[in-house]
Enzyme design. Structure first.
Site, PDB file in Angstrom:
ATOM      1  CB  CYS A 124      38.491 -67.965  -1.615  1.00 28.27           C
ATOM      2  SG  CYS A 124      37.479 -68.611  -2.921  1.00 28.27           S
ATOM      3  CB  CYS A 444      33.640 -64.007   1.103  1.00 24.56           C
ATOM      4  SG  CYS A 444      33.980 -63.649  -0.623  1.00 24.56           S
TER       5      CYS A 444
END
Lengths: 464, 718
Positions: A124, A444
């Protein structure tokens, strides 16, 4: 200063907005410039509208979206194509036909075929990786002008034949005689046809992200209601920002053969009652993570023009922000998969010589409500800091009024590879709009590796 | 013997690993004042849900003792009587253990069959009441849920288990020679179907939570949590409780049905089992299999089948009655006493009697069979490197040398290693027969030298024999034991001497094997005689597995030291086999012929000429099948007792554990010392004397054994 003042206005959407900014009281604090290191600036950044996967973008290929972001950036910044030294894109689920999607998109967008491009992947935070790679190239003097971006098209993902079937097909390719072919074909079994989906789970733990988020929420005793409330906040703020036209990084995209898409379509403020009705999506039947408090599968692309400061100034740009310190950390991919921001925040602040109080705009990636709230609880816990971070005191909570004020991944959407640039642009635009000086971006990522970018907005460019 | 392949029965003992922390339960709590100071169980009420917490005092695990039973009954009665409470959650206060089973000491303390049967019936009564509870009870399981613990859990209306490595469910009673005596034989078949229930009860296997969910043994799983605002274990227990409370409420409100949706296969199996003919076939098949595997040496499995059958064919009342009676009968058997003795011995051999070593032993202890993903395997393997030099040895805390059994080679390695290792580093030699003091003779620091005798295949064989010399320091011993325990081994510590304990016991028996073969007994016949006595591997096969050359080596070495007493068979047999290249499995030929991919073993016909040239006339008075079995076993036992007499062994328990786990001594006999206790020293001495008359000195009973025979009150286990 004159050079800056003479041609700054070409990048500004409207003069009225510009005028508004004069009224904002800007704080000026110390500079984060480092001796002997070139300053790196964001000239501007854009993104396509982020759409729920399976909607308007569903027939496109990833490089189409990436190309749209690139042309949007060219249009927005009017940068001459030939000055761009290098192009870097992030992506997660790769389309096998365009594995170097950065290059395909650049060629399609009309960049010079002499401009190299590469693609990075880091779950991500792939776009963060694209940006920081660019920062490194500029700071080390290798390049002056970089385009960094990211793209994800979850409407179409590579579903493969099973390993057995692939092996059979490859062997068939090599078979020379009819006899060999027949004997190979005779080995075919119906179960060879079972397809293989791209892993939505951590390879190392076989746990899906949603499952991990649910466990994390439970570990920090984050209730379902808290999660729904936070998700509602995200959607409401995003809606407000959209309505007020604050999401200025969005460029319209004319989908070939379809209508022109002008805005994100995942923003859906609902009511807590409605949200409470949903069943848990991962840990059934008693989990707390639902479709309403998770980020959704999204299609979208983003791109950003990064330059060495002196180059930007020489070209007459009024950069939107500096990119200062950044940091990647990583931890246990099982139990602390989504706790990255907690770990990285104090470290990067320390590196930059700042404290939580100095930060005016926080932009954290919202994978799940539960994940954001668990990070809040971890940052607010002395026990956690002592036992897991080796710190004497807690990290401290980011003030909510400075946190993701224009919505976040929960509401705007999260095209894995493209989110990083959106976060930085949101931080930069908010700093300009709200008159802050320092922004902090955190995300994250799968594999337990979050990233942090501190960007600082230099008021001298806005005030003249 | 480095390569003692003992398979089959022994592998089933792995379930002991989970049980091991059980054992010595403080039973001094004489249920004094009941209500206010309950020591095993307490409960609190959250909303309208009673949360009952089990916590046996002064123990790492919860066990079902008489006190726990009575407190549980009291608590449940209060819950049933209360208007305020609508449902209950049953949970342990100990994170690693729900209930590890019944208190073994409570069973051992029973003097008569009736006492044991009564215990079983009491437990049955309590659980029946629980099963019929008008208020739903949810068992929240984290950690081991074994034996009586599982029987309790399946009497509840609903079960929720954590998907943790530590959470295992099972009924391991069969490994102790008993059966699930608290209704398990009746409830399990109803819950998971007859075939699965029989499998659980007959193998005693541990079932992990995810498998249990698929089988229908538990209704919900809860993922263990990672770090949060509290230590992960603590928070996981809280979370489990929270989830269990929601389900308890749901059950009381009838929002959740305790009934489970069965899969198609399950439905079909269930349907098939309603046909009497199919049922009979299943019983028959299972019985056949059990007979074949146990060779009639273990009574428990057949009784388990019998009890299950009674319950299904004649109704639960008859089933429960049969269960309690058979439970009593089984607990009273010698086999059960032997197995329980082994269990206690194992608990003992899982402790470090030397205390903690000065330097902490850090090993990755997550490695468990099938419990690893490929990724975990890879990351663990990355800790291991192969090399052909001494690089990095300067940082080593312990070096375990496992070069070929050759004293001069071992000396060379020892000297080379000592030149590079730091001062505190321990040097351990993996040898099966070379005396450690001889190896240590060339050491600069003999106090840091120790023997660690592993058994092959190392991942399957649980035993580790640690050999200390007079010079070995206490910390060296403590460290070696600590390393072994981290590796999951059962450890015996013995004094140095030729063949230590294990090899020394095996050698005379092997000598007898050769004599028996020389006397014209077919290797196949010999194998079947030894396996039907309870050895997991036949004697001739064992030689093949160990390697004929290794056997020859050991026979020669020990023969030199012990002389005539280790005589019997002519070692020439082994010498000739080695010279012809019949080294056993590794060379493809030994007593048998081994071929890749061929399971059937044929006799090696080339052995005929060797055996013919060394043929001895059999002595008819000592050559019956039973005599042949006892000639082997008594020599083994006699040598074992001699090791105790000479102080090689510290305790009989270690001798039993070493023989069973390292050499495959029949577990149903409990080891050589338990065997003497249970079958009488006199009987064994009589046997020995009979054979002594025929063959001479090799069978002379040792002094300690003779003493035991002379005074029947003397026992190795008091």
């Amino acid at each position: 200063m004159t050079t800056i003042l003479t041609c700054p206005f070409k990048k500004l959407p409207t003069t009225s907005k510009w005028a508004l900014r004069f009224a904002v009281q800007t704080k000026t604090k110390k500079t984060l410039a480092k001796p002997n290191i070139r300053n790196v600036v964001v000239v501007d950044g854009v993104r396509t509208p982020f759409l729920l996967s399976g909607t308007s973008y569903k027939d496109l290929m990833p490089h189409d979206l990436a190309r749209a972001a690139l042309t949007g950036l060219l249009h927005r910044t009017s940068v001459p194509k030939e000055v761009v030294d290098y192009i870097i894109f992030g992506t997660v689920i790769q389309e096998v036909k365009t594995s170097n999607v950065a290059r395909e998109a650049a060629l399609g967008a009309g960049f010079s075929d002499k401009t190299p491009a590469h693609t990075v992947t880091m779950a991500c935070i792939s776009a963060n990786q694209a940006m920081t790679t660019g920062v490194g190239l500029i700071a080390s003097g290798q390049c002056d002008v970089i385009v960094a971006g990211g793209v994800e098209l979850m409407s179409d993902i590579p579903i493969r034949h099973s390993r057995k079937m692939r092996k059979l097909m490859l062997d068939l390719n090599k078979a020379k005689s009819m006899g060999q072919r027949l004997s190979l074909i005779s080995k075919f079994r119906l179960n060879f046809l079972a397809p293989e989906l791209p892993a939505v789970a951590e390879f190392s733990t076989s746990e899906t992200m949603g499952h991990s988020a649910d466990r994390l929420a439970a570990a920090f005793a984050v209730s379902r209601l808290e999660q729904d409330e936070y998700a509602l906040r995200s959607h409401s703020l995003a809606k407000k920002a959209q309505d007020e036209g604050l999401l200025s990084d969005v460029v319209p995209f004319r989908v070939p053969g379809k209508d022109t898409v002008t805005k994100d379509n995942g923003i859906r403020p609902s009511s807590l009652e409605q949200m409470a009705k949903l069943k848990p999506a991962f840990i059934k039947p008693y989990g707390t993570v639902t479709a309403a408090n998770s980020s959704f599968l999204t299609d979208g692309a983003s791109a950003m023009l990064i330059m060495a400061e002196e180059k930007a100034l020489a070209m007459g740009y009024k950069p939107k922000a500096y990119l200062r310190d950044f940091m990647y950390v990583s931890q246990d991919p099982k139990d602390q998969l989504l706790l990255g921001p907690t770990y990285a925040t104090p470290k990067v602040l320390e590196k930059a010589g700042l404290t939580m109080n100095d930060i005016d705009a926080f932009e954290f990636h919202e994978a799940f409500s539960g994940q954001i709230l668990a990070n809040f609880k971890a940052m607010d816990s002395d026990w956690f800091a002592e036992n897991y971070m080796g710190r004497k005191t807690k990290v401290g909570l980011p003030p909510l009024e400075k946190f993701n004020n224009w919505g976040g991944s929960l509401s705007l959407g999260h095209p894995f590879g493209a989110t990083g640039c959106r976060l930085v642009m949101a931080a930069a635009n908010r700093l300009r709009k709200e008159g802050g000086q320092y922004g902090l971006v955190a995300a994250c990522a799968a594999g337990g590796q979050p990233s942090m970018v501190v960007c600082a907005y230099n008021s001298s460019y806005s005030g003249g | 013997m480095v390569a003692c392949r003992a398979i089959g029965i022994l592998s089933r003992f792995s379930a002991f690993r989970i049980l091991r922390s059980r054992g010595y339960i403080c039973r001094n709590f004489t249920g004094s004042s009941a209500l206010l100071t309950r020591t095993h169980i307490n409960y609190g009420v959250k909303g309208d849900v009673a949360v009952v917490r089990i916590n046996s005092p002064n123990s790492k695990v919860n066990t079902l003792s008489k006190e726990l039973h009575s407190e549980f009954t009291e608590v449940m009665n209060e819950i049933w009587a209360s208007d305020q409470i609508r449902s209950a959650v049953l949970i342990s206060s100990k994170p690693g253990c729900f209930i590890a089973g019944a208190d073994i000491n409570m069973l051992s303390a029973c003097k008569t069959l009736q006492e044991v049967t009564q215990l079983s019936q009491e437990a049955q009564r309590i659980l029946e009441k629980l099963e019929k509870s008008p208020k739903p009870v949810v068992a929240a399981i984290n950690g081991s849920c074994l034996g009586g613990g599982l029987e309790l859990a399946i009497s509840c209306q609903y079960r929720i288990a954590t998907k943790d490595r530590k959470t295992v469910l099972g009924v391991p009673e069969v490994l102790l020679g008993a059966l699930p005596g608290a209704g398990g034989t009746q409830r399990l078949p109803k819950m998971v179907g007859v075939p699965a229930a029989l499998d659980m009860m007959l193998t005693g296997r541990n079932i992990r939570a995810d498998r249990a969910k698929k089988m229908g043994l538990v209704d919900q799983l809860v993922e263990p949590l990672g770090p949060g605002l509290k230590p992960p274990e603590e928070r996981t227990m809280e979370y489990l409780e929270e989830v269990a409370i929601t389900f308890a409420k749901g059950l009381a409100d009838k929002k959740i049905s305790p009934k489970r949706n069965k899969g198609l296969v399950e439905k079909l199996t269930a349907y098939a089992m309603t046909i009497p003919f199919v049922r009979q076939q299943v019983y028959k098949k299972v019985e056949e299999k059990v007979r074949k595997q146990t060779k009639g040496l273990y009574p428990a499995p057949l009784k388990i089948i019998d009890v299950v059958k009674t319950g299904i064919e004649q109704g639960s009342d008859a089933g429960y009655l049969s269960e309690s009676q058979k439970f009593g009968e089984l607990v009273m058997t010698k086999e059960s006493k032997a197995l329980m003795g082994l269990y206690h011995g194992q608990v003992l051999c899982k402790k470090n009697k030397f205390g903690a070593p000065q330097k902490d032993v850090k090993l990755n202890d997550k490695v468990k069979k099938k419990a690893l993903t490929s990724f975990e395997r890879d990351s663990i393997f990355s800790n291991l490197t192969g090399q052909l030099d001494y690089q990095g040895f300067e940082k080593a805390d312990m070096v375990i040398e496992a070069v070929f059994e050759d004293l001069s080679l071992k000396h060379r390695v020892l000297k080379e290693v000592e030149a590079v290792i730091p001062d505190h580093c321990i040097f351990a030699s993996n040898t099966s027969a070379l005396p450690i003091s001889e190896i240590a003779a060339v050491s600069k620091r003999p106090e840091k030298v120790i023997g660690m005798h592993y058994f092959s295949p190392v991942d399957k064989m649980q035993l580790l024999e640690i050999i200390t010399t007079e010079k070995t320091s206490r910390d060296t011993s403590a460290s070696a034991v600590a390393v072994g325990l981290k590796q999951g081994k059962v450890i015996i510590v013995v004094k140095d001497g030729p063949g230590f304990y294990t090899t020394r016991c095996l050698a005379p028996m092997m000598s007898e094997v050769i004599r028996i073969l020389q006397e014209g007994v077919d290797p196949k016949k010999l194998d079947s005689l030894t396996t039907s006595f309870g050895f997991p591997v036949g004697a001739a096969t064992l030689v093949d597995e160990v390697g004929v050359d290794v056997a020859k080596h050991v026979a020669e070495d020990l023969g030199k030291v012990f002389g005539e007493r280790f005589g019997g068979g002519n070692p020439e047999l082994l010498t000739q086999m080695v010279s012809k290249g019949f080294l056993g499995r590794k060379s493809g030929k030994g007593f048998y012929i081994y071929q890749e991919g061929v399971k059937r073993k044929d006799l090696n016909s080339d052995m005929d000429s060797i055996l013919a040239s060394l043929k001895l006339p059999p002595k008819s008075e000592v050559s019956s099948d039973e005599d042949i079995q006892f000639r082997l076993v008594t020599r083994f036992v006699n040598e074992a007792v001699m090791c105790l007499q000479e102080g090689i062994l510290a305790t009989p328990a270690e001798g039993d554990i070493g023989a069973v786990f390292g050499l495959g001594f029949p577990p149903c006999l409990g080891g050589p010392f338990r065997f003497v206790d249970l079958y009488g020293a006199q009987t064994i001495v009589d046997r020995l004397k009979k054979y002594e008359a025929a063959y001479g000195k090799q069978f002379t009973p040792c002094q300690l054994l003779a003493d035991h025979a002379n005074s029947p009150n003397k026992k190795f286990y008091q």
